[in-house]
Design an enzyme around this catalytic site. Structure first.
Site, PDB file in Angstrom:
ATOM      1  N   HIS A 154       0.829  -1.199   0.000  1.00 26.35           N
ATOM      2  CA  HIS A 154       0.000   0.000   0.000  1.00 26.35           C
ATOM      3  C   HIS A 154       0.868   1.255   0.000  1.00 26.35           C
ATOM      4  O   HIS A 154       2.084   1.188   0.200  1.00 26.35           O
ATOM      5  CB  HIS A 154      -0.916   0.030   1.231  1.00 26.35           C
ATOM      6  CG  HIS A 154      -2.132  -0.820   1.090  1.00 26.35           C
ATOM      7  ND1 HIS A 154      -2.144  -2.152   1.439  1.00 26.35           N
ATOM      8  CD2 HIS A 154      -3.385  -0.536   0.632  1.00 26.35           C
ATOM      9  CE1 HIS A 154      -3.350  -2.649   1.210  1.00 26.35           C
ATOM     10  NE2 HIS A 154      -4.119  -1.693   0.723  1.00 26.35           N
TER      11      HIS A 154
ATOM     12  N   LYS B  93      -0.764   4.897   4.530  1.00 28.88           N
ATOM     13  CA  LYS B  93      -1.649   3.944   5.215  1.00 28.88           C
ATOM     14  C   LYS B  93      -1.146   3.699   6.629  1.00 28.88           C
ATOM     15  O   LYS B  93       0.025   3.382   6.845  1.00 28.88           O
ATOM     16  CB  LYS B  93      -1.732   2.630   4.437  1.00 28.88           C
ATOM     17  CG  LYS B  93      -2.771   1.666   5.007  1.00 28.88           C
ATOM     18  CD  LYS B  93      -3.091   0.559   4.033  1.00 28.88           C
ATOM     19  CE  LYS B  93      -4.150  -0.379   4.595  1.00 28.88           C
ATOM     20  NZ  LYS B  93      -5.419   0.315   4.895  1.00 28.88           N
TER      21      LYS B  93
END
Length: 231
Positions: free
Chosen positions: A130, A134
């Site tokens: 990600h 995040k």
């Protein structure tokens, strides 16, 4: 349909754009320090922060407003949220990922795990990638995938990093602006099987949340994306 948004960051603004294009009206945009006034919303969509999610969700139940939540990192209170939903005869959908493709991927993952259960020579592991912004690791999507493996095989738990026997190892990487890539690997000494879901952008997450909100309006109970997609 009138929609209240909890959380007005990148995801909240994206959901606003998608919902508006689909003919809906955003009647509340609620940040962490704002008064949680729902302004007569038909349904609320929560993409806030872990510390606020449970309060946002229960506030909706108390005000007879169905709520769709995609906030991760608060699930230690999930059973309390379910209890509050039932007590108030509310309507609720939580998903770690609202992407339609990811929810199909969840089902594919379960089917593959069930098929591999009778072949102990293969070992399962997972990698998720990600963007650097995040906050949680592993991702909520990765945890859902791991739980799907555990429910359908001899694995009993998952672990971030190096794992022991009967644990699904999850590797979490944070780099650039990657929207989300999840790969499940089953490997033996002679070969390996990989299945991967790659998000090209975040619009799929927002579209799925709006579709879930459209489906949830005027319903009562606790549901999932499997209900929305009739899987």
């Amino acid at each position: 349909m009138k929609i209240a948004l909890f959380g007005y960051g990148k995801m909240g603004k994206m959901i606003e754009g998608i919902a508006t294009k689909r003919g809906h009206e955003i009647v509340a945009r609620i940040g962490k320090d704002d008064n949680p006034e729902l302004n007569g919303a038909d349904v609320a969509i929560d993409f806030s922060i872990p510390e606020a999610a449970f309060s946002n969700i229960t506030h909706c139940f108390e005000n007879n407003t169905p709520v769709v939540s995609g906030t991760t990192g608060w699930l230690e209170k999930y059973s309390d949220a379910i209890e509050a939903c039932k007590k108030n005869k509310g309507a609720f959908i939580y998903a770690s990922n609202f992407s339609l493709g990811v929810n199909l991927f969840f089902e594919l993952n379960k089917k593959l795990a069930a098929m591999m259960a009778s072949t102990p020579s293969y070992e399962a592991r997972m990698e998720e990638i990600h963007h650097i912004h995040k906050l949680d690791a592993p991702s909520g999507t990765a945890i859902t995938l791991a739980e799907g493996i555990i429910e359908n095989s001899a694995y009993s738990s998952w672990k971030l990093g190096e794992s022991k026997e009967n644990e699904v190892s999850i590797t979490s990487k944070r780099t650039g602006e990657v929207p989300g890539t999840h790969t499940i690997t089953w490997e033996s000494q002679v070969d390996r099987i990989d299945i991967t879901h790659t998000a090209h952008n975040r619009e799929g997450f927002g579209l799925g949340a709006v579709i879930a909100a459209e489906w949830l309006k005027d319903k009562e109970g606790v549901f999932s994306m499997k209900d929305v997609l009739n899987l």
